[in-house]
Structures are given as C-alpha cells and as structure tokens.
Design a protein around this motif. Structure first.
Motif, PDB file in Angstrom:
ATOM      1  N   ILE A 167      -8.010   3.525  24.932  1.00 28.51           N
ATOM      2  CA  ILE A 167      -7.313   4.771  25.273  1.00 28.51           C
ATOM      3  C   ILE A 167      -6.290   5.110  24.193  1.00 28.51           C
ATOM      4  CG2 ILE A 167      -5.527   5.694  26.824  1.00 28.51           C
ATOM      5  CD1 ILE A 167      -7.066   4.582  29.156  1.00 28.51           C
ATOM      6  N   ASP A 168      -6.267   6.377  23.805  1.00 33.42           N
ATOM      7  CA  ASP A 168      -5.310   6.857  22.809  1.00 33.42           C
ATOM      8  C   ASP A 168      -3.962   7.060  23.488  1.00 33.42           C
ATOM      9  OD1 ASP A 168      -3.891   7.988  20.778  1.00 33.42           O
ATOM     10  OD2 ASP A 168      -5.210   9.730  20.505  1.00 33.42           O
ATOM     11  N   THR A 169      -3.046   6.164  23.223  1.00 31.99           N
ATOM     12  CA  THR A 169      -1.731   6.235  23.875  1.00 31.99           C
ATOM     13  C   THR A 169      -0.888   7.390  23.347  1.00 31.99           C
ATOM     14  OG1 THR A 169      -0.866   4.631  22.265  1.00 31.99           O
ATOM     15  CG2 THR A 169      -1.684   3.766  24.367  1.00 31.99           C
ATOM     16  N   GLU A 170      -1.337   8.038  22.263  1.00 33.23           N
ATOM     17  CA  GLU A 170      -0.601   9.188  21.735  1.00 33.23           C
ATOM     18  C   GLU A 170      -0.856  10.439  22.556  1.00 33.23           C
ATOM     19  OE1 GLU A 170       1.626   8.956  19.311  1.00 33.23           O
ATOM     20  OE2 GLU A 170       1.198   6.795  19.231  1.00 33.23           O
ATOM     21  N   VAL A 171      -1.939  10.417  23.343  1.00 33.97           N
ATOM     22  CA  VAL A 171      -2.241  11.566  24.195  1.00 33.97           C
ATOM     23  C   VAL A 171      -1.265  11.586  25.362  1.00 33.97           C
ATOM     24  CG1 VAL A 171      -3.970  12.657  25.677  1.00 33.97           C
ATOM     25  CG2 VAL A 171      -4.666  11.514  23.560  1.00 33.97           C
ATOM     26  N   GLY A 172      -0.652  12.719  25.620  1.00 34.47           N
ATOM     27  CA  GLY A 172       0.346  12.809  26.682  1.00 34.47           C
ATOM     28  C   GLY A 172      -0.266  12.692  28.060  1.00 34.47           C
ATOM     29  N   LEU A 173       0.573  12.374  29.036  1.00 32.73           N
ATOM     30  CA  LEU A 173       0.103  12.248  30.412  1.00 32.73           C
ATOM     31  C   LEU A 173      -0.405  13.581  30.940  1.00 32.73           C
ATOM     32  CD1 LEU A 173       2.882   9.975  31.983  1.00 32.73           C
ATOM     33  CD2 LEU A 173       0.613   9.293  31.220  1.00 32.73           C
ATOM     34  N   HIS A 174       0.213  14.684  30.490  1.00 29.49           N
ATOM     35  CA  HIS A 174      -0.160  15.999  31.003  1.00 29.49           C
ATOM     36  C   HIS A 174      -1.213  16.617  30.078  1.00 29.49           C
ATOM     37  CE1 HIS A 174       3.115  15.650  33.861  1.00 29.49           C
ATOM     38  NE2 HIS A 174       3.901  15.336  32.863  1.00 29.49           N
ATOM     39  N   SER A 175      -2.387  16.003  30.083  1.00 29.76           N
ATOM     40  CA  SER A 175      -3.491  16.509  29.279  1.00 29.76           C
ATOM     41  C   SER A 175      -4.793  16.115  29.969  1.00 29.76           C
ATOM     42  CB  SER A 175      -3.450  15.925  27.861  1.00 29.76           C
ATOM     43  OG  SER A 175      -3.860  14.563  27.878  1.00 29.76           O
ATOM     44  N   ASN A 176      -5.909  16.567  29.425  1.00 28.80           N
ATOM     45  CA  ASN A 176      -7.206  16.204  29.992  1.00 28.80           C
ATOM     46  C   ASN A 176      -7.863  15.101  29.170  1.00 28.80           C
ATOM     47  OD1 ASN A 176      -7.870  17.586  27.702  1.00 28.80           O
ATOM     48  ND2 ASN A 176      -9.236  19.062  28.687  1.00 28.80           N
ATOM     49  N   GLY A 177      -7.070  14.325  28.460  1.00 29.07           N
ATOM     50  CA  GLY A 177      -7.606  13.289  27.590  1.00 29.07           C
ATOM     51  C   GLY A 177      -7.864  11.970  28.277  1.00 29.07           C
ATOM     52  N   GLY A 178      -7.619  11.909  29.590  1.00 27.53           N
ATOM     53  CA  GLY A 178      -7.861  10.665  30.319  1.00 27.53           C
ATOM     54  C   GLY A 178      -6.948   9.539  29.896  1.00 27.53           C
ATOM     55  N   SER A 179      -5.695   9.860  29.578  1.00 26.49           N
ATOM     56  CA  SER A 179      -4.780   8.864  29.014  1.00 26.49           C
ATOM     57  C   SER A 179      -4.332   7.817  30.022  1.00 26.49           C
ATOM     58  CB  SER A 179      -3.542   9.559  28.433  1.00 26.49           C
ATOM     59  OG  SER A 179      -2.838  10.271  29.438  1.00 26.49           O
ATOM     60  N   THR A 180      -4.628   8.015  31.299  1.00 26.62           N
ATOM     61  CA  THR A 180      -4.239   7.018  32.301  1.00 26.62           C
ATOM     62  C   THR A 180      -5.433   6.438  33.048  1.00 26.62           C
ATOM     63  OG1 THR A 180      -3.922   8.659  34.066  1.00 26.62           O
ATOM     64  CG2 THR A 180      -2.025   8.183  32.657  1.00 26.62           C
ATOM     65  N   ASP A 181      -6.639   6.792  32.677  1.00 25.35           N
ATOM     66  CA  ASP A 181      -7.827   6.287  33.378  1.00 25.35           C
ATOM     67  C   ASP A 181      -7.877   4.756  33.312  1.00 25.35           C
ATOM     68  OD1 ASP A 181      -8.479   8.890  33.794  1.00 25.35           O
ATOM     69  OD2 ASP A 181     -10.293   8.913  32.564  1.00 25.35           O
ATOM     70  N   GLY A 182      -7.932   4.114  34.479  1.00 25.42           N
ATOM     71  CA  GLY A 182      -8.014   2.661  34.526  1.00 25.42           C
ATOM     72  C   GLY A 182      -6.728   1.947  34.190  1.00 25.42           C
ATOM     73  N   CYS A 183      -5.646   2.688  34.025  1.00 18.31           N
ATOM     74  CA  CYS A 183      -4.350   2.085  33.672  1.00 18.31           C
ATOM     75  C   CYS A 183      -3.526   1.793  34.923  1.00 18.31           C
ATOM     76  CB  CYS A 183      -3.570   3.005  32.735  1.00 18.31           C
ATOM     77  SG  CYS A 183      -4.341   3.234  31.119  1.00 18.31           S
ATOM     78  N   THR A 184      -2.556   0.912  34.765  1.00 16.30           N
ATOM     79  CA  THR A 184      -1.648   0.531  35.851  1.00 16.30           C
ATOM     80  C   THR A 184      -0.333   1.269  35.682  1.00 16.30           C
ATOM     81  OG1 THR A 184      -2.631  -1.681  35.911  1.00 16.30           O
ATOM     82  CG2 THR A 184      -0.509  -1.386  37.021  1.00 16.30           C
ATOM     83  N   GLN A 185       0.167   1.821  36.761  1.00 12.57           N
ATOM     84  CA  GLN A 185       1.485   2.455  36.752  1.00 12.57           C
ATOM     85  C   GLN A 185       2.428   1.683  37.660  1.00 12.57           C
ATOM     86  OE1 GLN A 185       1.993   6.210  38.786  1.00 12.57           O
ATOM     87  NE2 GLN A 185       3.598   6.886  37.403  1.00 12.57           N
ATOM     88  N   PHE A 186       3.581   1.270  37.120  1.00 11.09           N
ATOM     89  CA  PHE A 186       4.647   0.667  37.910  1.00 11.09           C
ATOM     90  C   PHE A 186       5.679   1.754  38.221  1.00 11.09           C
ATOM     91  CE2 PHE A 186       2.985  -3.025  35.582  1.00 11.09           C
ATOM     92  CZ  PHE A 186       2.831  -3.930  36.625  1.00 11.09           C
ATOM     93  N   VAL A 187       6.132   1.803  39.479  1.00 10.68           N
ATOM     94  CA  VAL A 187       7.063   2.846  39.919  1.00 10.68           C
ATOM     95  C   VAL A 187       8.224   2.209  40.666  1.00 10.68           C
ATOM     96  CG1 VAL A 187       7.347   4.973  41.241  1.00 10.68           C
ATOM     97  CG2 VAL A 187       5.146   4.469  40.153  1.00 10.68           C
ATOM     98  N   TRP A 188       9.451   2.460  40.224  1.00 12.02           N
ATOM     99  CA  TRP A 188      10.623   1.902  40.909  1.00 12.02           C
ATOM    100  C   TRP A 188      11.661   2.971  41.260  1.00 12.02           C
ATOM    101  CZ3 TRP A 188       9.118   0.849  35.910  1.00 12.02           C
ATOM    102  CH2 TRP A 188       9.922   1.334  34.874  1.00 12.02           C
ATOM    103  N   GLY A 189      11.245   4.211  41.261  1.00 11.64           N
ATOM    104  CA  GLY A 189      12.176   5.275  41.625  1.00 11.64           C
ATOM    105  C   GLY A 189      11.435   6.560  41.926  1.00 11.64           C
ATOM    106  N   THR A 190      12.195   7.652  42.019  1.00  6.82           N
ATOM    107  CA  THR A 190      11.610   8.942  42.386  1.00  6.82           C
ATOM    108  C   THR A 190      11.898  10.027  41.359  1.00  6.82           C
ATOM    109  OG1 THR A 190      13.586   9.480  43.706  1.00  6.82           O
ATOM    110  CG2 THR A 190      11.738   8.437  44.859  1.00  6.82           C
TER     111      THR A 190
END
Length: 261
Positions: A167-190
């Motif tokens: 995955i190209d980590t330079e691609v932003g989250l708000h795109s259609n490049g699939g930059s988070t497909d199969g990735c893990t997200q840790f969340v500790w706030g809102t």
C-alpha cells in the motif's frame, strides 16, 4: 520579619524558564520477529489448522466471506505457541515497565517493586484467517471484567497479501486509492481528522501490516481492521494477557504533586 526572611530565601530565576511536557494518552510497544521465527510459526499454524477449534463465537470479527475464513483457538501447550507466549511475556514486561513510575502497586519481586518478575498469564490466544471482504469492526479486548487486573493484548501479522503490504502510504485517507484496505486502525479518542489543525492531538493511528510485525497495547484500546480485496490470506495471531496485582501504599513522589500551585 519572618515573612521577609522567607521571601529572601526564595531565589527567583535570572532568565525566563520554559518547560514543555506532554501527558500521554496511550502507549504501544512495536516489535518485529525474525523471518525464521515466522516461517516456523506459520508452518505450525498450517499443520494444525484443520484440527484447531473454532473461536469465532468469542470474537466480533466478521471473518466469513470465504470457505477458508476462520478464527481458530491455539493450543497454549504446543511448543511453537508456548515459546511465542514466553517471548511475548518478556516483551510485555518491557511494555509494563513504562508504567512502573506511576502505579502504586506491588508486583513481581516486592523488594524491587518492578515488572521484571511480574506474573503474566496468557488468557487467550487465537489466529484470524481473513480473505477478500472479511473485516473486524471497532472493538476492544478488555478481559479484566471478572477480576481487577492489568491487561494487555497483542496483534502479530503472520501473512500479508502483496496488495496490502505494498500500500502506498503517501496516498491520503480521503481518496479512492485504498490506502487503508486490510490495515489496522487504533482509536483512543473521538477527535475528528481536522482537529489537529486546532492543536488537538490525533487520537488514532493506522498500521500497514508487515509479516513479523507485532504490537502490544492495553486491552482497553479500541481497534478495527478494514476489509481488503483481491487474492491471498491475511493471517494474524492475537492474544490477551492478564497481570494480577495487589495495591500498595502510594509514596509522595513527583506524580502526586499538584499542578495547580
């Protein structure tokens, strides 16, 4: 007279003093296993896959899009798993040692009162075999509900399809490049994605899986996995650990000093 004397004893700084400090919101430990260790572990998982017990009823993962989609309990007494648990326990003590200066507890060797001999118990350990379309919704691994204990968890990436690993980590989250497909997200706030512009720190992070990479984190930390698309198996091993403790008298250390003087 006594007032003046007390005032004279207070030395004022000759220069402006600045001290930048940060209050941590969460701590994680990242590690990387060697290639030979991962070859041995994957070989063992493959050898017992057909006979391992289904563990999906204990998990929230939506791992069911393929006939090969599975969540399987691992045998803690098997040499390959037992050795892994021992290694994780060692790393877990390193992780817990970061908290030793702020916890008023007795743990391990009471003469040292540190984590070098902490009794770490593996509560559960399992593998997740994901395929195209499988995902894991936002959840936590809190296993301290029946007894008060410190608890930490681990995610170890065992197999990663190339479309995820590359995955190209330079691609932003708000795109259609699939930059988070199969990735893990840790969340500790809102906080929102734009809050950092107003000096609020980010309260989430995305991790691109890599074979052998693992994370140790407090079990209360919420996380999720996005679905991916294409061929291949995304394989992870997860485990939960509990560390029992007894409370101790808190000493008057720097942690108990008021910040509102």
């Amino acid at each position: 007279e006594e007032y003046k004397k007390a005032g004279e004893e207070e030395k004022q700084p000759q220069q402006v003093q600045l001290n930048l400090f940060q209050k941590p919101a969460v701590r994680l430990l990242e590690g990387q296993l060697t290639d030979p260790m991962m070859v041995e572990l994957n070989k063992y998982i493959d050898s017992v896959r057909e006979e391992s017990k289904d563990y999906s009823q204990n998990l929230v993962g939506q791992i069911k899009q393929s006939e090969r989609s599975q969540q399987l309990s691992m045998d803690m007494e098997a040499p390959a798993i037992k050795g892994l648990i021992s290694m994780i326990s060692f790393a877990g003590r390193k992780f817990l040692s970061n908290y030793s200066d702020q916890l008023g507890i007795k743990i391990g060797d009471e003469e040292k009162n540190d984590f070098t001999t902490a009794p770490i118990n593996c509560h559960s350990i399992w593998t997740v075999h994901s395929y195209e379309g499988d995902y894991n919704p936002l959840h936590d691994h809190d296993v301290s509900y029946d007894q008060k204990a410190m608890a930490f968890s681990i995610i170890l990436y065992c197999l990663v399809p190339p479309q995820i690993a590359n995955i190209d980590t330079e691609v932003g989250l708000h795109s259609n490049g699939g930059s988070t497909d199969g990735c893990t997200q840790f969340v500790w706030g809102t906080n929102t994605a734009a809050d950092f512009l107003t000096l609020r720190p980010r309260e989430d992070m995305w991790v691109v899986p890599k074979v052998g990479k693992f994370f140790i984190f407090p079990s209360w930390l919420k996380h999720q996995v996005s679905p991916f698309f294409g061929e291949g198996e995304r394989r992870t091993l997860s485990a939960n650990f509990r560390v029992p403790f007894t409370t101790a008298n808190r000493s008057t250390s720097h942690n108990s000093k008021a910040l509102y003087n």
